[in-house]
Design a protein around this motif. Structure first.
Motif, PDB file in Angstrom:
ATOM      1  N   GLY A 120       0.980   9.694   5.740  1.00  0.00           N
ATOM      2  CA  GLY A 120       1.434   9.774   4.357  1.00  0.00           C
ATOM      3  C   GLY A 120       0.497  10.580   3.481  1.00  0.00           C
ATOM      4  O   GLY A 120      -0.524  11.087   3.954  1.00  0.00           O
ATOM      5  N   GLU A 121       0.867  10.696   2.225  1.00  0.00           N
ATOM      6  CA  GLU A 121       0.066  11.450   1.254  1.00  0.00           C
ATOM      7  C   GLU A 121      -0.051  10.644  -0.020  1.00  0.00           C
ATOM      8  O   GLU A 121       0.856   9.881  -0.348  1.00  0.00           O
ATOM      9  CB  GLU A 121       0.737  12.788   0.947  1.00  0.00           C
ATOM     10  N   LEU A 122      -1.157  10.844  -0.734  1.00  0.00           N
ATOM     11  CA  LEU A 122      -1.384  10.088  -1.963  1.00  0.00           C
ATOM     12  C   LEU A 122      -0.264  10.359  -2.968  1.00  0.00           C
ATOM     13  O   LEU A 122      -0.025  11.495  -3.363  1.00  0.00           O
ATOM     14  CB  LEU A 122      -2.745  10.446  -2.561  1.00  0.00           C
ATOM     15  N   ARG A 123       0.418   9.306  -3.324  1.00  0.00           N
ATOM     16  CA  ARG A 123       1.530   9.397  -4.258  1.00  0.00           C
ATOM     17  C   ARG A 123       1.528   8.090  -5.051  1.00  0.00           C
ATOM     18  O   ARG A 123       1.812   7.034  -4.517  1.00  0.00           O
ATOM     19  CB  ARG A 123       2.833   9.563  -3.478  1.00  0.00           C
ATOM     20  N   ILE A 124       1.134   8.192  -6.309  1.00  0.00           N
ATOM     21  CA  ILE A 124       0.995   6.997  -7.138  1.00  0.00           C
ATOM     22  C   ILE A 124       2.361   6.533  -7.611  1.00  0.00           C
ATOM     23  O   ILE A 124       3.129   7.308  -8.159  1.00  0.00           O
ATOM     24  CB  ILE A 124       0.110   7.292  -8.369  1.00  0.00           C
ATOM     25  N   ALA A 125       2.626   5.260  -7.406  1.00  0.00           N
ATOM     26  CA  ALA A 125       3.918   4.722  -7.843  1.00  0.00           C
ATOM     27  C   ALA A 125       3.791   3.229  -8.038  1.00  0.00           C
ATOM     28  O   ALA A 125       2.685   2.700  -8.074  1.00  0.00           O
ATOM     29  CB  ALA A 125       4.981   5.037  -6.816  1.00  0.00           C
ATOM     30  N   SER A 126       4.936   2.562  -8.135  1.00  0.00           N
ATOM     31  CA  SER A 126       4.966   1.112  -8.319  1.00  0.00           C
ATOM     32  C   SER A 126       4.176   0.751  -9.571  1.00  0.00           C
ATOM     33  O   SER A 126       4.353   1.373 -10.601  1.00  0.00           O
ATOM     34  CB  SER A 126       4.407   0.430  -7.077  1.00  0.00           C
ATOM     35  N   GLY A 132       1.437   5.572  -1.389  1.00  0.00           N
ATOM     36  CA  GLY A 132       2.112   6.559  -0.556  1.00  0.00           C
ATOM     37  C   GLY A 132       1.577   6.623   0.872  1.00  0.00           C
ATOM     38  O   GLY A 132       2.094   7.357   1.699  1.00  0.00           O
ATOM     39  N   TYR A 133       0.559   5.833   1.169  1.00  0.00           N
ATOM     40  CA  TYR A 133      -0.044   5.864   2.505  1.00  0.00           C
ATOM     41  C   TYR A 133       0.512   4.789   3.429  1.00  0.00           C
ATOM     42  O   TYR A 133       0.681   3.632   3.024  1.00  0.00           O
ATOM     43  CB  TYR A 133      -1.556   5.639   2.413  1.00  0.00           C
ATOM     44  N   ALA A 134       0.755   5.193   4.662  1.00  0.00           N
ATOM     45  CA  ALA A 134       0.983   4.220   5.727  1.00  0.00           C
ATOM     46  C   ALA A 134      -0.407   3.814   6.207  1.00  0.00           C
ATOM     47  O   ALA A 134      -1.286   4.672   6.342  1.00  0.00           O
ATOM     48  CB  ALA A 134       1.768   4.863   6.863  1.00  0.00           C
ATOM     49  N   ILE A 135      -0.611   2.556   6.425  1.00  0.00           N
ATOM     50  CA  ILE A 135      -1.952   2.110   6.825  1.00  0.00           C
ATOM     51  C   ILE A 135      -1.933   1.375   8.157  1.00  0.00           C
ATOM     52  O   ILE A 135      -0.903   0.873   8.601  1.00  0.00           O
ATOM     53  CB  ILE A 135      -2.591   1.177   5.768  1.00  0.00           C
ATOM     54  N   GLU A 136      -3.131   1.314   8.731  1.00  0.00           N
ATOM     55  CA  GLU A 136      -3.378   0.550   9.937  1.00  0.00           C
ATOM     56  C   GLU A 136      -4.309  -0.576   9.511  1.00  0.00           C
ATOM     57  O   GLU A 136      -5.363  -0.311   8.928  1.00  0.00           O
ATOM     58  CB  GLU A 136      -4.158   1.476  10.877  1.00  0.00           C
ATOM     59  N   SER A 137      -3.915  -1.797   9.761  1.00  0.00           N
ATOM     60  CA  SER A 137      -4.752  -2.931   9.362  1.00  0.00           C
ATOM     61  C   SER A 137      -5.914  -3.131  10.320  1.00  0.00           C
ATOM     62  O   SER A 137      -5.740  -3.034  11.522  1.00  0.00           O
ATOM     63  CB  SER A 137      -3.937  -4.219   9.320  1.00  0.00           C
ATOM     64  N   GLY A 138      -7.061  -3.418   9.757  1.00  0.00           N
ATOM     65  CA  GLY A 138      -8.241  -3.731  10.555  1.00  0.00           C
ATOM     66  C   GLY A 138      -8.657  -5.169  10.350  1.00  0.00           C
ATOM     67  O   GLY A 138      -7.812  -6.049  10.234  1.00  0.00           O
ATOM     68  N   ILE A 144       0.841  -1.201   0.000  1.00  0.00           N
ATOM     69  CA  ILE A 144       0.000   0.000   0.000  1.00  0.00           C
ATOM     70  C   ILE A 144       0.876   1.251   0.000  1.00  0.00           C
ATOM     71  O   ILE A 144       0.589   2.220  -0.697  1.00  0.00           O
ATOM     72  CB  ILE A 144      -0.979   0.008   1.214  1.00  0.00           C
ATOM     73  N   LEU A 145       1.960   1.203   0.769  1.00  0.00           N
ATOM     74  CA  LEU A 145       2.892   2.333   0.782  1.00  0.00           C
ATOM     75  C   LEU A 145       3.504   2.521  -0.613  1.00  0.00           C
ATOM     76  O   LEU A 145       3.553   3.638  -1.127  1.00  0.00           O
ATOM     77  CB  LEU A 145       3.991   2.090   1.828  1.00  0.00           C
ATOM     78  N   GLU A 146       3.919   1.435  -1.246  1.00  0.00           N
ATOM     79  CA  GLU A 146       4.522   1.504  -2.584  1.00  0.00           C
ATOM     80  C   GLU A 146       3.538   2.064  -3.611  1.00  0.00           C
ATOM     81  O   GLU A 146       3.885   2.881  -4.446  1.00  0.00           O
ATOM     82  CB  GLU A 146       4.952   0.106  -3.054  1.00  0.00           C
ATOM     83  N   GLU A 147       2.314   1.567  -3.558  1.00  0.00           N
ATOM     84  CA  GLU A 147       1.351   1.897  -4.612  1.00  0.00           C
ATOM     85  C   GLU A 147       0.625   3.216  -4.395  1.00  0.00           C
ATOM     86  O   GLU A 147       0.182   3.841  -5.350  1.00  0.00           O
ATOM     87  CB  GLU A 147       0.303   0.781  -4.736  1.00  0.00           C
TER      88      GLU A 147
END
Ligand SMILES: [Zn+2]
Length: 173
Positions: free
Chosen positions: A132-138, A97-103, A92-95
């Motif tokens: 993080g901020e939306l950043r499209i990558a990967s 740019g967001y750090a996430i919290e799993s639910g 998710i970070l790669e694709e």
């Protein structure tokens, strides 16, 4: 994820492999050292990424095949040495740019390509943006925050994602 006849040489000793009945299936077997190649489905960690602002979640447009140009939930395959949650956070970070919290786990789905020669298991988690901020990558080329109803209007790459969203939307309401 490879076809049955794609393992031409023994991964252990380099000898040419043969296709043989082994443990009730046709498998590549090495006639010299006895190595048997077992194919197994790959595990994909997939996220429904939500944010605090609204009820929307993130759809990404795929830049690579399978499903290039179509849309889907962000995620990817679990690498050796990673937990499912490690893979989820990394992908998710790669694709996006967001750090996430799993639910919660939304569900687990098997998937196949058209010829059923390629198989995977998708584990879909509800997650939230933690930073993080939306950043499209990967391998993604675009992303959009959408409602469930809006998501169904997108050309989705995988039936598994559609099914996961259906289950998730039902649970949320
Ligand atoms: Zn061998």
């Amino acid at each position: 994820m490879l076809a049955l006849d794609s393992i031409k040489f023994c991964l252990r000793c380099g000898h040419a492999m043969e296709l043989r009945e082994e443990s009730e299936r046709l498998r590549p077997v090495c006639p010299r050292c006895g190595y048997v190649h077992y194919f197994a489905p790959q595990i994909a960690a997939v996220a429904i990424v939500t944010r605090d602002a609204d009820e929307k979640f993130l759809l990404v447009q795929r830049g690579e095949n399978p499903g290039k140009g179509l849309w889907g939930l962000p995620g990817g395959f679990v690498e050796m040495g990673e937990t499912v949650h490690d893979a989820l956070a990394r992908e998710i970070l790669e694709e996006t740019g967001y750090a996430i919290e799993s639910g919660d786990l939304v569900g687990v789905w098997s998937f196949f390509n058209d010829t059923r020669k390629i198989a995977g298991i998708a584990m879909v988690y509800a997650t939230r943006v933690a930073g993080g901020e939306l950043r499209i990558a990967s391998d993604s080329v675009n992303a959009e925050w959408v409602t469930y109803e809006r998501a169904l209007e997108f050309p989705l790459a995988f039936e598994t994602h559609r099914e996961a969203l259906r289950v998730w939307a039902k649970r949320e309401t």
